[in-house]
Enzyme design. Structure first.
Site, mmCIF file in Angstrom:
data_model
loop_
_atom_site.group_PDB
_atom_site.id
_atom_site.type_symbol
_atom_site.label_atom_id
_atom_site.label_comp_id
_atom_site.label_asym_id
_atom_site.label_seq_id
_atom_site.Cartn_x
_atom_site.Cartn_y
_atom_site.Cartn_z
ATOM 1 N N HIS A 140 0.800 -1.232 0.000
ATOM 2 C CA HIS A 140 0.000 0.000 0.000
ATOM 3 C C HIS A 140 0.827 1.272 0.000
ATOM 4 O O HIS A 140 0.277 2.349 0.211
ATOM 5 C CB HIS A 140 -0.924 0.049 1.213
ATOM 6 C CG HIS A 140 -1.984 -0.986 1.220
ATOM 7 N ND1 HIS A 140 -3.245 -0.775 0.707
ATOM 8 C CD2 HIS A 140 -1.975 -2.257 1.654
ATOM 9 C CE1 HIS A 140 -3.962 -1.873 0.858
ATOM 10 N NE2 HIS A 140 -3.217 -2.790 1.424
ATOM 11 N N LYS A 185 -8.039 14.110 4.503
ATOM 12 C CA LYS A 185 -7.198 12.909 4.471
ATOM 13 C C LYS A 185 -6.162 13.039 5.581
ATOM 14 O O LYS A 185 -6.033 14.111 6.163
ATOM 15 C CB LYS A 185 -6.502 12.784 3.113
ATOM 16 C CG LYS A 185 -5.838 14.102 2.670
ATOM 17 C CD LYS A 185 -5.234 14.016 1.304
ATOM 18 C CE LYS A 185 -6.201 14.113 0.144
ATOM 19 N NZ LYS A 185 -6.397 12.886 -0.584
ATOM 20 N N ARG A 186 -5.394 11.953 5.842
ATOM 21 C CA ARG A 186 -4.341 12.072 6.845
ATOM 22 C C ARG A 186 -3.427 13.252 6.518
ATOM 23 O O ARG A 186 -3.287 13.631 5.362
ATOM 24 C CB ARG A 186 -3.470 10.805 6.847
ATOM 25 C CG ARG A 186 -3.976 9.692 7.711
ATOM 26 C CD ARG A 186 -3.025 8.513 7.642
ATOM 27 N NE ARG A 186 -2.790 8.115 6.266
ATOM 28 C CZ ARG A 186 -1.614 7.717 5.790
ATOM 29 N NH1 ARG A 186 -0.551 7.681 6.564
ATOM 30 N NH2 ARG A 186 -1.490 7.363 4.529
ATOM 31 N N LYS A 192 1.196 14.354 0.899
ATOM 32 C CA LYS A 192 -0.148 14.706 0.431
ATOM 33 C C LYS A 192 -0.256 16.211 0.175
ATOM 34 O O LYS A 192 -1.180 16.687 -0.445
ATOM 35 C CB LYS A 192 -1.190 14.272 1.447
ATOM 36 C CG LYS A 192 -1.242 12.745 1.619
ATOM 37 C CD LYS A 192 -2.331 12.331 2.581
ATOM 38 C CE LYS A 192 -2.337 10.854 2.884
ATOM 39 N NZ LYS A 192 -3.023 10.040 1.875
ATOM 40 N N THR A 237 -8.363 6.840 -1.855
ATOM 41 C CA THR A 237 -9.723 6.321 -1.988
ATOM 42 C C THR A 237 -10.729 7.438 -1.704
ATOM 43 O O THR A 237 -11.870 7.377 -2.158
ATOM 44 C CB THR A 237 -9.984 5.133 -1.031
ATOM 45 O OG1 THR A 237 -9.434 5.450 0.255
ATOM 46 C CG2 THR A 237 -9.361 3.862 -1.556
ATOM 47 N N LYS A 268 -14.510 8.487 -3.376
ATOM 48 C CA LYS A 268 -15.743 8.819 -2.642
ATOM 49 C C LYS A 268 -16.248 10.196 -3.078
ATOM 50 O O LYS A 268 -17.443 10.416 -3.248
ATOM 51 C CB LYS A 268 -15.461 8.843 -1.126
ATOM 52 C CG LYS A 268 -15.113 7.482 -0.568
ATOM 53 C CD LYS A 268 -14.459 7.558 0.813
ATOM 54 C CE LYS A 268 -13.706 6.259 1.090
ATOM 55 N NZ LYS A 268 -12.770 6.352 2.211
#
Ligand code: 26V
Length: 756
Positions: free
Chosen positions: A310, A490-491, A496, A597, A601
């Site tokens: 992952h 998100k985290r 990111k 992911t 969504k």
């Protein structure tokens, strides 16, 4: 018996004389009862999805929906003057995961049960889920997040195992959560706990004695591993989890008639990242204890276990000092040494060894050699694994490598969280998409249907309004429902690049100050938890919270720009945020986000992606086409080359680009220092100027240009609605039902269970 009759039975008296808590627990009992009735016989071969994380989210309404009794129950409650929402809010969310990896496991369990496949999840019963985030002085602090007592869904099972560590052993207790598929089968999530756990060990915040393993083992999800004690505890947790899993799996297989050398006819074990990797030596050890030869044990295990990778971030690939393993579970160390010895004799290439020259055990390397399948989680991710990160393995085992692009369950992320959109889709194309997501593609036929497009816009507006009410009620955050809702949820991680978004917002602040006003007010919404020991991530949270405050207080800017960070972002809050999003920020540095992911969504709920060519964004782009997504920034090839050349200097970009320089400098502007903590802001600025490991600066200009284009396109409402429609219909590919079908066809080979 009808669900309402069951509920009445469990209430034991008239509903009007019941407390809320009595009604809640009667609802839970009704669900459990119906789940028991729906259980069918297991098939010969069974999947075991072993994972340190299952980020389930609340179960009550999702279970009602999947059982097909949501409306009946809602009706009954409302006739008696109650709203179902009230009881939904009584449930403590089981946050047994950090982010994408854990949430993926939860979506997979839903799809496995829905598709009538025989497959259980196996994990740990953490007493405290991922910490509760509380902002104090514009900083993240952490508090415990209990869920067990308030849940009601968890049930004890009459099974216990002993797990032996070097100097002591513990008794494991097995607990069960029903996994109820949508109009499908019922499986289990089996969670292991220890008998001797002691919640009293937790002192201030989330601090506890990390050395008292007998009392702390299952207290926390991912204890802070910034020090050796934390790391050691993590190894204890992992070994405990896999030893329990291995014992349970062997018991079940033997009961079905397995002769052990034929283990792979009865079980397939999918390991979710490397956290469960020790199941390989543990199973080999147990099989040998039961009489198999070493060769037969290795062969049986290698045909049974499959590994999913992952992440390609080197720092996230687990490597444990062999001294740690010797301290925790010396019984598996000789087996790991044998496995490594075999590799060394066969392949004279240091990069594929399991134990490196510094005596560290590379868990992923062990997995790749001794699993029969290795998969990545999006097309780009898998090809980077093959061509870069794991290329020496790919040369050895080209047939083991395969891609399984992630997916999400539409039950939770559409049917349950966005009922108005679900109903609109149903009105147009019927109910079929609920069981067969490919049917969503039919929506494309309405791309020019203005009435339909207007309805889409209306539903988005209503969702935004609902979010405004919710955030005001729960967090006293007031938003302008007529602004554009731009979300990065998100985290918190540097790769990111929440910091890139923050730099853009500083730039917008300057533009507004100079009189260049946005066409419509912008609301930038963040939701993110930072790992408790991840200093720079916490600095980024601090920056965002300070910017929010600064702008709020500036009456010239605040009507046009608002920056908020919702507190304690979790699955429950995600379910409220996602339907209300206009622009979905997926801006990781290309090559770093394995899949993502949240991007799926958000598109399913009609948000338009603003993103880099990274992870599953690449596939989203391919499906919706250039006109329905905003892509910016350097691609993964350019980024990977720059890493290889080791010649990136962020300061060069800073000096070359005055707009960027102005934004970076603003981080430590006097105005900011008045609001925030100088030390934290300076540390972040220095990090960007001296390192910027995730290359924010080279993408700044193209991010700004592309985001501004998106904001201007937003004003053509009908053409924006058309983009929404292409995203909703294109999301059909990202159903986890599709992903699970692929896992089953290519890796698991389970037969569909007979429906009752
Ligand atoms: C873990 C750590 C731990 C140490 C500090 C840095 C760091 C960075 C990343 C991670 C991620 C671990 C694995 C993970 O959660 N991967 C996520 O898996 C999702 C489901 O496949 C996928 O969508 C996300 O892109 C990926 O980040």
């Amino acid at each position: 018996m009808r669900a309402t009759d069951l509920l009445k039975n469990f209430l034991e008296k008239d509903i009007s004389s019941c407390t809320n808590s009595e009604i809640y627990f009667a609802l839970v009992k009704t669900i459990k009862h119906l789940a028991k009735e729906k259980r069918t016989k297991e098939t010969k071969k069974k999947l075991y999805y072993v994972s340190a994380e299952f980020l389930l989210g609340r179960l009550l309404t999702n279970n009602l929906l999947n059982l097909g009794i949501y409306e009946e129950i809602e009706d009954f409650l409302s006739k008696n003057g109650y709203s179902l929402e009230k009881f939904e809010e009584m449930e403590a969310e089981p946050s047994l995961g950090n982010g994408g990896l854990g949430r993926l496991a939860a979506c997979f369990l839903d799809s496995i049960a829905t598709l009538n496949l025989c497959g259980d999840g196996i994990g740990l019963c953490y007493h405290f889920g991922l910490f509760k985030q509380v902002f104090k002085d514009s900083k993240q602090t952490e508090e415990i997040n209990p869920w067990l007592d308030a849940s009601g869904f968890l049930e004890g099972e009459n099974k216990s195992y002993t797990v032996s560590f070097k100097d002591f052993s513990v008794s494991a207790r097995l607990l069960n959560l029903d996994v109820i598929g949508y109009m499908g089968g019922v499986n289990s999530l089996r969670l292991f706990d220890i008998e001797t756990i002691d919640e009293g060990l937790v002192k201030k915040g989330i601090d506890f004695d990390k050395e008292d393993i007998k009392r702390n083992l299952t207290l926390f999800l991912y204890p802070d591993d910034s020090d050796d004690k934390g790391r050691l505890l993590r190894v204890y947790q992992q070994y405990f989890m896999v030893s329990c899993a291995a014992q349970l799996i062997l018991d079940e297989c033997i009961e079905k008639g397995c002769k052990l050398y034929d283990l792979s006819d009865y079980a397939v074990i999918q390991i979710n990242d490397t956290h469960p990797s020790m199941i390989i030596p543990e199973l080999i050890r147990l099989l040998m204890e039961k009489g198999l030869s070493l060769d037969d044990a290795i062969s049986a295990v290698s045909k049974t276990v499959a590994y999913t990778n992952h992440t390609i971030l080197a720092e996230a690939l687990e490597k444990w000092d062999i001294s740690f393993l010797k301290e925790v579970a010396p019984q598996i160390v000789p087996i790991i040494e044998i496995l490594d010895g075999r590799v060394r004799r066969k392949f004279p290439d240091e990069t594929v060894y399991i134990i490196d020259k510094d005596d560290r055990v590379h868990m992923a390397n062990m997995d790749i050699h001794y699993c029969f399948s290795v998969n990545g989680v999006a097309a780009l991710h898998t090809s980077i694994l093959k061509e870069n990160e794991l290329s020496s393995f790919y040369k050895i085992y080209p047939d083991k490598f395969n891609n399984k692009t992630n997916g999400i369950t539409f039950r939770r992320w559409l049917l349950n969280s966005n009922k108005p959109l679900t109903d609109l889709i149903k009105d147009k194309i019927g109910n079929g998409f609920k069981k067969d997501p490919a049917e969503l593609k039919k929506l494309k036929d309405y791309a020019k249907d203005e009435k339909f497009l207007n309805r889409l816009l209306e539903i988005k507006r209503e969702s935004k309004k609902r979010l405004c009410d919710y955030l005001y009620r729960t967090q006293k955050i007031a938003l302008n429902e007529n602004s554009v809702f731009d979300m990065q949820i998100k985290r918190l991680h540097e790769y990111k690049r929440q910091q890139l978004n923050a730099l853009y917002l500083i730039d917008k602040y300057f533009e507004i100050k100079e009189g260049k006003l946005p066409l419509r007010p912008i609301t930038a919404i963040f939701g993110a938890k930072a790992a408790p020991a991840y200093t720079i991530a916490k600095d980024i949270i601090h920056l965002i919270l300070c910017l929010g405050k600064l702008i709020e207080a500036d009456k010239a800017v605040s009507p046009h720009l608002k920056i908020v960070m919702v507190e304690n972002y979790n699955v429950t809050i995600a379910e409220k945020l996602i339907p209300a999003c206009d622009i979905s920020e997926q801006i990781s540095l290309a090559s770093k986000e394995a899949s993502g992911t949240g991007n799926m969504k958000l598109m399913l709920n009609g948000a338009i992606t603003l993103g880099t060519m990274d992870g599953a964004n690449v596939e989203i782009h391919k499906i919706v086409g250039d006109d329905n997504i905003y892509i910016f920034g350097e691609d993964s090839k350019t980024v990977l080359l720059r890493y290889k050349q080791k010649n990136y200097k962020s300061e060069d970009y800073y000096l070359k680009n005055p707009a960027l320089k102005r934004c970076v400098d603003f981080i430590t502007d006097e105005k900011m220092k008045e609001i925030g903590d100088e030390k934290s802001l300076t540390r972040l600025k220095t990090e960007l100027l001296k390192k910027d490991y995730f290359m924010t600066f080279p993408d700044f200009e193209s991010y700004k240009e592309t985001k501004d284009n998106a904001l201007s396109d937003y004003e053509d409402r009908i053409s924006w609605a058309e983009k929404m429609l292409y995203n909703i219909s294109g999301a059909s590919y990202f159903s986890s039902d599709r992903t699970i079908k692929e896992y089953n066809e290519d890796i698991w080979h389970l037969e569909e269970r007979n429906k009752k």
